[in-house]
Design a protein around this motif. Structure first.
Motif, mmCIF file in Angstrom:
data_model
loop_
_atom_site.group_PDB
_atom_site.id
_atom_site.type_symbol
_atom_site.label_atom_id
_atom_site.label_comp_id
_atom_site.label_asym_id
_atom_site.label_seq_id
_atom_site.Cartn_x
_atom_site.Cartn_y
_atom_site.Cartn_z
ATOM 1 N N ILE A 147 -4.624 -11.183 11.115
ATOM 2 C CA ILE A 147 -3.265 -10.987 11.620
ATOM 3 C C ILE A 147 -2.856 -9.516 11.506
ATOM 4 O O ILE A 147 -2.286 -8.934 12.440
ATOM 5 N N ALA A 148 -3.153 -8.904 10.360
ATOM 6 C CA ALA A 148 -2.805 -7.495 10.176
ATOM 7 C C ALA A 148 -3.582 -6.603 11.133
ATOM 8 O O ALA A 148 -3.036 -5.645 11.699
ATOM 9 N N ALA A 149 -4.870 -6.910 11.343
ATOM 10 C CA ALA A 149 -5.683 -6.111 12.266
ATOM 11 C C ALA A 149 -5.151 -6.208 13.681
ATOM 12 O O ALA A 149 -5.096 -5.201 14.411
ATOM 13 N N LEU A 150 -4.742 -7.417 14.069
ATOM 14 C CA LEU A 150 -4.165 -7.570 15.405
ATOM 15 C C LEU A 150 -2.869 -6.776 15.524
ATOM 16 O O LEU A 150 -2.601 -6.143 16.556
ATOM 17 N N GLY A 151 -2.063 -6.792 14.447
ATOM 18 C CA GLY A 151 -0.824 -6.022 14.457
ATOM 19 C C GLY A 151 -1.087 -4.531 14.587
ATOM 20 O O GLY A 151 -0.390 -3.828 15.332
ATOM 21 N N LEU A 152 -2.083 -4.045 13.853
ATOM 22 C CA LEU A 152 -2.446 -2.626 13.955
ATOM 23 C C LEU A 152 -2.914 -2.272 15.363
ATOM 24 O O LEU A 152 -2.553 -1.230 15.923
ATOM 25 N N SER A 153 -3.727 -3.160 15.940
ATOM 26 C CA SER A 153 -4.209 -2.917 17.310
ATOM 27 C C SER A 153 -3.061 -2.919 18.297
ATOM 28 O O SER A 153 -2.990 -2.058 19.191
ATOM 29 N N LEU A 154 -2.165 -3.883 18.121
ATOM 30 C CA LEU A 154 -1.026 -3.964 19.029
ATOM 31 C C LEU A 154 -0.126 -2.749 18.881
ATOM 32 O O LEU A 154 0.380 -2.208 19.877
ATOM 33 N N GLY A 155 0.085 -2.297 17.628
ATOM 34 C CA GLY A 155 0.907 -1.118 17.412
ATOM 35 C C GLY A 155 0.314 0.104 18.084
ATOM 36 O O GLY A 155 1.026 0.870 18.753
ATOM 37 N N GLY A 156 -1.007 0.302 17.911
ATOM 38 C CA GLY A 156 -1.664 1.428 18.563
ATOM 39 C C GLY A 156 -1.591 1.337 20.077
ATOM 40 O O GLY A 156 -1.395 2.345 20.768
ATOM 41 N N LEU A 157 -1.754 0.104 20.588
ATOM 42 C CA LEU A 157 -1.692 -0.101 22.035
ATOM 43 C C LEU A 157 -0.304 0.234 22.584
ATOM 44 O O LEU A 157 -0.176 0.894 23.631
ATOM 45 N N MET A 158 0.741 -0.205 21.870
ATOM 46 C CA MET A 158 2.099 0.026 22.366
ATOM 47 C C MET A 158 2.473 1.511 22.292
ATOM 48 O O MET A 158 3.157 2.024 23.175
ATOM 49 N N VAL A 159 2.036 2.189 21.232
ATOM 50 C CA VAL A 159 2.284 3.638 21.157
ATOM 51 C C VAL A 159 1.547 4.343 22.289
ATOM 52 O O VAL A 159 2.086 5.238 22.951
ATOM 53 N N GLY A 160 0.310 3.918 22.549
ATOM 54 C CA GLY A 160 -0.448 4.496 23.659
ATOM 55 C C GLY A 160 0.214 4.239 24.999
ATOM 56 O O GLY A 160 0.269 5.122 25.865
ATOM 57 N N LEU A 161 0.715 2.999 25.172
ATOM 58 C CA LEU A 161 1.409 2.670 26.413
ATOM 59 C C LEU A 161 2.675 3.508 26.565
ATOM 60 O O LEU A 161 2.999 3.977 27.675
ATOM 61 N N ALA A 162 3.382 3.723 25.465
ATOM 62 C CA ALA A 162 4.624 4.503 25.527
ATOM 63 C C ALA A 162 4.341 5.943 25.939
ATOM 64 O O ALA A 162 5.036 6.495 26.820
ATOM 65 N N TRP A 163 3.332 6.578 25.328
ATOM 66 C CA TRP A 163 3.087 7.970 25.724
ATOM 67 C C TRP A 163 2.479 8.063 27.109
ATOM 68 O O TRP A 163 2.693 9.044 27.829
ATOM 69 N N LEU A 164 1.727 7.014 27.527
ATOM 70 C CA LEU A 164 1.172 7.019 28.880
ATOM 71 C C LEU A 164 2.291 6.916 29.920
ATOM 72 O O LEU A 164 2.284 7.646 30.941
ATOM 73 N N LEU A 165 3.258 6.025 29.667
ATOM 74 C CA LEU A 165 4.390 5.909 30.594
ATOM 75 C C LEU A 165 5.195 7.206 30.621
ATOM 76 O O LEU A 165 5.617 7.670 31.690
ATOM 77 N N ALA A 166 5.431 7.788 29.431
ATOM 78 C CA ALA A 166 6.188 9.037 29.380
ATOM 79 C C ALA A 166 5.442 10.148 30.106
ATOM 80 O O ALA A 166 6.052 10.963 30.828
ATOM 81 N N PHE A 167 4.121 10.176 29.939
ATOM 82 C CA PHE A 167 3.328 11.208 30.611
ATOM 83 C C PHE A 167 3.363 11.009 32.121
ATOM 84 O O PHE A 167 3.451 11.973 32.887
ATOM 85 N N TRP A 168 3.293 9.744 32.555
ATOM 86 C CA TRP A 168 3.319 9.457 33.987
ATOM 87 C C TRP A 168 4.658 9.879 34.598
ATOM 88 O O TRP A 168 4.708 10.528 35.642
ATOM 89 N N VAL A 169 5.761 9.515 33.931
ATOM 90 C CA VAL A 169 7.079 9.908 34.424
ATOM 91 C C VAL A 169 7.210 11.431 34.393
ATOM 92 O O VAL A 169 7.704 12.060 35.331
ATOM 93 N N GLY A 170 6.720 12.054 33.293
ATOM 94 C CA GLY A 170 6.794 13.511 33.187
ATOM 95 C C GLY A 170 5.967 14.207 34.246
ATOM 96 O O GLY A 170 6.384 15.256 34.797
ATOM 97 N N ALA A 171 4.775 13.651 34.544
ATOM 98 C CA ALA A 171 3.928 14.255 35.575
ATOM 99 C C ALA A 171 4.613 14.208 36.938
ATOM 100 O O ALA A 171 4.516 15.150 37.748
ATOM 101 N N THR A 172 5.309 13.088 37.176
ATOM 102 C CA THR A 172 6.047 12.977 38.438
ATOM 103 C C THR A 172 7.133 14.049 38.515
ATOM 104 O O THR A 172 7.327 14.693 39.569
ATOM 105 N N LEU A 173 7.836 14.237 37.423
ATOM 106 C CA LEU A 173 8.880 15.269 37.402
ATOM 107 C C LEU A 173 8.272 16.667 37.490
ATOM 108 O O LEU A 173 8.847 17.570 38.118
ATOM 109 N N TRP A 174 7.120 16.861 36.839
ATOM 110 C CA TRP A 174 6.464 18.166 36.908
ATOM 111 C C TRP A 174 6.037 18.487 38.331
ATOM 112 O O TRP A 174 6.158 19.617 38.809
ATOM 113 N N GLU A 175 5.514 17.434 38.995
ATOM 114 C CA GLU A 175 5.078 17.636 40.374
ATOM 115 C C GLU A 175 6.263 18.020 41.258
ATOM 116 O O GLU A 175 6.122 18.787 42.204
#
Length: 566
Positions: free
Chosen positions: A253-281
């Protein structure tokens, strides 16, 4: 368990935490400062490296550009230094705070245990009570350091970072808040609920394992004699197997939580980067800021990854709180009218009116319709065989037990209505068991009278014929007696208990086999000295012996035989 039940269970322990709210607030702020410094360090470093690279490319292309390297360089050094100092200070300060909290909680729990009646205490072994005092309290140290503070700091950091990102890209800030908010809810409430059953079982099985191991070690000779050693080991193996299974489940359960936490942080920065790239463009966002935003989000891993493991074990903390709350509920509380005070001097009368008592699960009553009157200044020898209820009667008078029926009156007042402090001050009990603590000889004597001088201690040791022995000890009164007085012989320990009793000034004295374990000549000499100290006090001496010559009893006026309750 629903949320209301969880809050109700933890509320008493949250009140204990609130007593040190100032230290807890400072500790949480240090945690937040260390985390924000980490965020600032990574974000500013990313911005500075990118800005420096782009400036270099522009200069190489012949463009006239400038970049102030001193302010961001100083900021990076400031963040790095702040992070290091804040992290060190936070660890040092918060662990000191937790140790103070543990001391508070253990002191409180010890007072709760001291207020339990004998019926409650007899339901469990001493090792079980020790487990409550140590393991359960230790489980509660995670309430602040691993649960409340990290979760609160992570939530504040998520909101602050989302607002910071929204300054340049509102859509990116909203996306970060949504993704990481969902992650925070799951990594706290979701992990706690998912791991609740296994973590609660683990606490129960650990307690069972401790009890079985103690049984195994203390009764090994008997188990071997009756051929039950192998069966006992099988029980231990079964408990260990269940513990391993629960531990594996909690680990998954803890390992799944750690994986999910890492995944959600990765998803958050990926979305922010995608939105930022659009604005940069669209030339609405600079390149250094585009790099800074996802790097700042990546730094949140430090806060998010601390949550899954702690909240997966939340059931253990909750189970410990439930067991300790049950002890609070079982504590013997004086009646609503427990304000009556006893006379501050002089002997006290005692009256038992048709008192009955049966221990939970006992085959027969300890006392059945017992009546007894002790006049002011009278000394009574209460005799009876083992099982006749002599020790139970003493416990009733001391309010360590409550009668099932009947009433007890001390100094004309119902015992349950007496002020606790007044009762303890005016009543002295010498039980069959000699209770000594692993402390100095003087400290054990001072339990009788904390204000007694050393001269008074020596006088009482002389009265029980231990003065010469104590003077020959290398450390005198500072000599430690060992756990339970094990460094003393049984007779010496009994006499130390008598000396401690004689330091007090009670109105009623209960002596349960006062000379148990002493040879007859010594017992007669001590009885004569004790007789002098008992002058002007009411006394009950409990004895197995009916004949006056069987055991010396200090100046009793009459004898009462307590019939065998069987």
């Amino acid at each position: 368990m629903n949320e209301t039940g969880v809050i109700t269970t933890l509320r008493p322990w949250l009140r204990h935490l609130a007593r040190r709210r100032g230290r807890l607030a400072i500790g949480a702020l240090l945690m937040l400062l260390a985390l924000m410094a980490a965020l600032g360090l990574l974000a500013l470093s990313g911005w500075f490296i990118t800005a420096t690279g782009l400036t270099g490319l522009a200069l190489a292309a012949g463009a006239a550009v400038t970049l102030d390297v001193y302010v961001p360089g100083g900021g990076i050094r400031a963040f790095a230094l702040t992070r290091t100092l804040a992290r060190y200070g936070e660890r040092l300060y918060n662990h000191d705070t937790v140790l103070r909290l543990l001391a508070d909680l253990r002191g409180h729990l010890f007072s709760v245990l001291a207020a339990l009646d004998l019926a409650s205490l007899s339901r469990r072994r001493a090792s079980d009570w020790l487990n409550r005092l140590t393991a359960d309290i230790d489980s509660l140290d995670s309430l602040f350091l691993r649960l409340l503070a990290p979760a609160l700091v992570a939530l504040v950091a998520i909101l602050a970072l989302s607002g910071f990102v929204a300054l340049w890209a509102p859509l990116a800030g909203g996306s970060v808040a949504l993704v990481l908010g969902v992650a925070w809810v799951w990594l706290t409430f979701g992990q706690a609920r998912w791991g609740m059953a296994a973590s609660r079982r683990r606490v129960t099985e650990l307690e069972r394992l401790r009890g079985r191991v103690i049984e195994h070690l203390t009764g090994m000779a008997e188990l071997e004699t009756f051929g039950a050693l192998a069966e006992q080991r099988q029980r231990l193996d079964a408990i260990e197997a269940r513990l391993r299974e629960d531990q594996r489940q909690l680990g998954r359960i803890a390992a799944l939580g750690l994986s999910l936490g890492g995944l959600m942080v990765g998803l958050a920065w990926l979305l922010a980067f995608w939105v930022g790239a659009t604005l940069w463009e669209a030339e609405r966002l600079s390149g250094p800021v585009l790099v800074m935003i996802p790097l700042a989000i990546m730094a949140l891993n430090e806060a998010v990854m601390a949550l899954p493991m702690a909240f997966t074990q939340f059931g253990a903390t909750l189970a410990a709180a439930e067991r300790l709350n049950a002890l609070e509920a079982a504590r013997v509380a004086p009646g609503d009218l427990a304000t009556r005070r006893l006379p501050t001097a002089g002997p006290l009368s005692l009256q038992l009116d048709r008192v009955s008592l049966r221990y939970p699960g006992a085959l027969k009553a300890a006392l059945a319709d017992v009546s007894l009157t002790l006049a002011v200044g009278e000394r009574v020898a209460l005799c009876g065989p083992s099982g006749s209820g002599k020790s139970s009667l003493a416990a009733l008078v001391a309010r360590q037990l409550r009668p099932d029926s009947g009433a007890l009156y001390l100094g004309g007042c119902a015992v349950e209505h007496l002020d606790e402090e007044a009762l303890r001050r005016r009543l002295a009990v010498l039980t069959q068991d000699t209770e000594l603590f692993d402390d100095s000889l003087a400290a054990n004597l001072w339990l009788g009278d904390p204000q007694a001088s050393e001269a008074a201690l020596w006088q009482r040791l002389d009265d029980v014929e231990l003065g010469d022995w104590a003077r020959e000890l290398p450390h005198g009164l500072a000599t430690r007696v060992g756990e339970g007085g094990r460094r003393l012989s049984g007779g010496q320990a009994r006499r130390v208990a008598l000396a401690r009793l004689m330091l007090r000034d009670p109105g009623l004295v209960l002596l349960d086999e006062p000379f148990n374990g002493l040879d007859a000549p010594l017992a007669r000499r001590l009885a004569a000295r004790l007789d002098q100290w008992l002058e002007g006090r009411s006394v009950i001496v409990f004895s197995h012996h009916h004949e006056p010559e069987a055991q010396p009893l200090p100046g009793v006026n009459r004898r009462v035989t307590l019939p065998d309750q069987g």
